[in-house]
Design a protein around this motif. Structure first.
Motif, PDB file in Angstrom:
ATOM      1  N   MET A   1     -13.906  49.046  36.334  1.00  0.00           N
ATOM      2  CA  MET A   1     -15.181  49.395  35.700  1.00  0.00           C
ATOM      3  C   MET A   1     -15.044  49.621  34.193  1.00  0.00           C
ATOM      4  N   MET A   2     -14.212  48.808  33.520  1.00  0.00           N
ATOM      5  CA  MET A   2     -14.020  48.948  32.081  1.00  0.00           C
ATOM      6  C   MET A   2     -15.293  48.523  31.358  1.00  0.00           C
ATOM      7  N   ARG A   3     -15.649  49.303  30.359  1.00  0.00           N
ATOM      8  CA  ARG A   3     -16.809  49.028  29.522  1.00  0.00           C
ATOM      9  C   ARG A   3     -16.440  49.292  28.067  1.00  0.00           C
ATOM     10  N   PHE A   4     -17.271  48.748  27.171  1.00  0.00           N
ATOM     11  CA  PHE A   4     -17.135  49.003  25.735  1.00  0.00           C
ATOM     12  C   PHE A   4     -18.359  49.746  25.236  1.00  0.00           C
ATOM     13  N   ASP A   5     -18.158  50.523  24.203  1.00  0.00           N
ATOM     14  CA  ASP A   5     -19.262  51.104  23.458  1.00  0.00           C
ATOM     15  C   ASP A   5     -18.843  51.059  21.999  1.00  0.00           C
TER      16      ASP A   5
ATOM     17  N   ALA B   1     -13.171  51.712  24.483  1.00  0.00           N
ATOM     18  CA  ALA B   1     -13.090  51.074  25.810  1.00  0.00           C
ATOM     19  C   ALA B   1     -12.874  52.215  26.791  1.00  0.00           C
ATOM     20  N   TYR B   2     -13.603  52.199  27.902  1.00  0.00           N
ATOM     21  CA  TYR B   2     -13.432  53.264  28.882  1.00  0.00           C
ATOM     22  C   TYR B   2     -13.552  52.701  30.282  1.00  0.00           C
ATOM     23  N   GLY B   3     -12.922  53.385  31.230  1.00  0.00           N
ATOM     24  CA  GLY B   3     -12.943  52.931  32.603  1.00  0.00           C
ATOM     25  C   GLY B   3     -12.302  53.969  33.498  1.00  0.00           C
TER      26      GLY B   3
ATOM     27  N   ARG C   1     -11.793  45.752  19.238  1.00  0.00           N
ATOM     28  CA  ARG C   1     -11.926  45.613  20.694  1.00  0.00           C
ATOM     29  C   ARG C   1     -10.554  45.502  21.346  1.00  0.00           C
TER      30      ARG C   1
ATOM     31  N   THR D   1     -13.647  44.610  34.727  1.00  0.00           N
ATOM     32  CA  THR D   1     -14.986  45.176  34.647  1.00  0.00           C
ATOM     33  C   THR D   1     -15.607  45.357  36.031  1.00  0.00           C
ATOM     34  N   THR D   2     -14.927  44.882  37.060  1.00  0.00           N
ATOM     35  CA  THR D   2     -15.451  44.998  38.421  1.00  0.00           C
ATOM     36  C   THR D   2     -15.108  46.359  39.016  1.00  0.00           C
ATOM     37  N   GLU D   3     -15.853  46.725  40.069  1.00  0.00           N
ATOM     38  CA  GLU D   3     -15.589  47.999  40.735  1.00  0.00           C
ATOM     39  C   GLU D   3     -14.451  47.885  41.743  1.00  0.00           C
TER      40      GLU D   3
END
Length: 107
Positions: A82-86, A99-101, A61, A9-11
């Motif tokens: 930069m992985m995120r969930f929606d 999941a996107y990144g 997930r 999740t980090t850049e």
């Protein structure tokens, strides 16, 4: 070997320089069977955690991250940053999780 592909999740990934390959996604849409939905409806009346739905979302997930890794691997990526969930509901008993990144390749 996409299961070993780093997803963070980090850049920045410490001690790694990389080139951005592009956006990657992993999507799943799931629902429980009608009998589970009836049980969830009864639980909704008395309150508390609806464990079948918690399990379904946890599975969704994990599935979405696995698909994200597969998508990144097809691009030749070494990692996803930069992985995120929606997530969202479709009707009353269907859930969609994405999941996107950003796929990256180490230099």
């Amino acid at each position: 070997m996409s299961a070993k592909l780093l997803v963070t999740t980090t850049e920045q990934i410490p001690n790694h320089d990389y080139t951005v390959l592009g956006e990657v996604f992993g999507l799943t849409t799931q629902s429980k069977n009608v009998f589970r939905n009836i049980g969830a409806g009864l639980k909704n009346i008395v309150g508390g955690e609806i464990k079948d739905y918690t399990k379904m979302l946890d599975e969704a997930r994990h599935t979405s991250v696995d698909r994200l890794r597969d998508n990144a691997a097809t691009l030749g990526a070494d990692a996803v940053v930069m992985m995120r969930f929606d997530s969202g509901a479709i009707g009353t008993d269907i859930q969609s999780v994405v999941a996107y990144g950003t796929a990256v390749k180490y230099r």
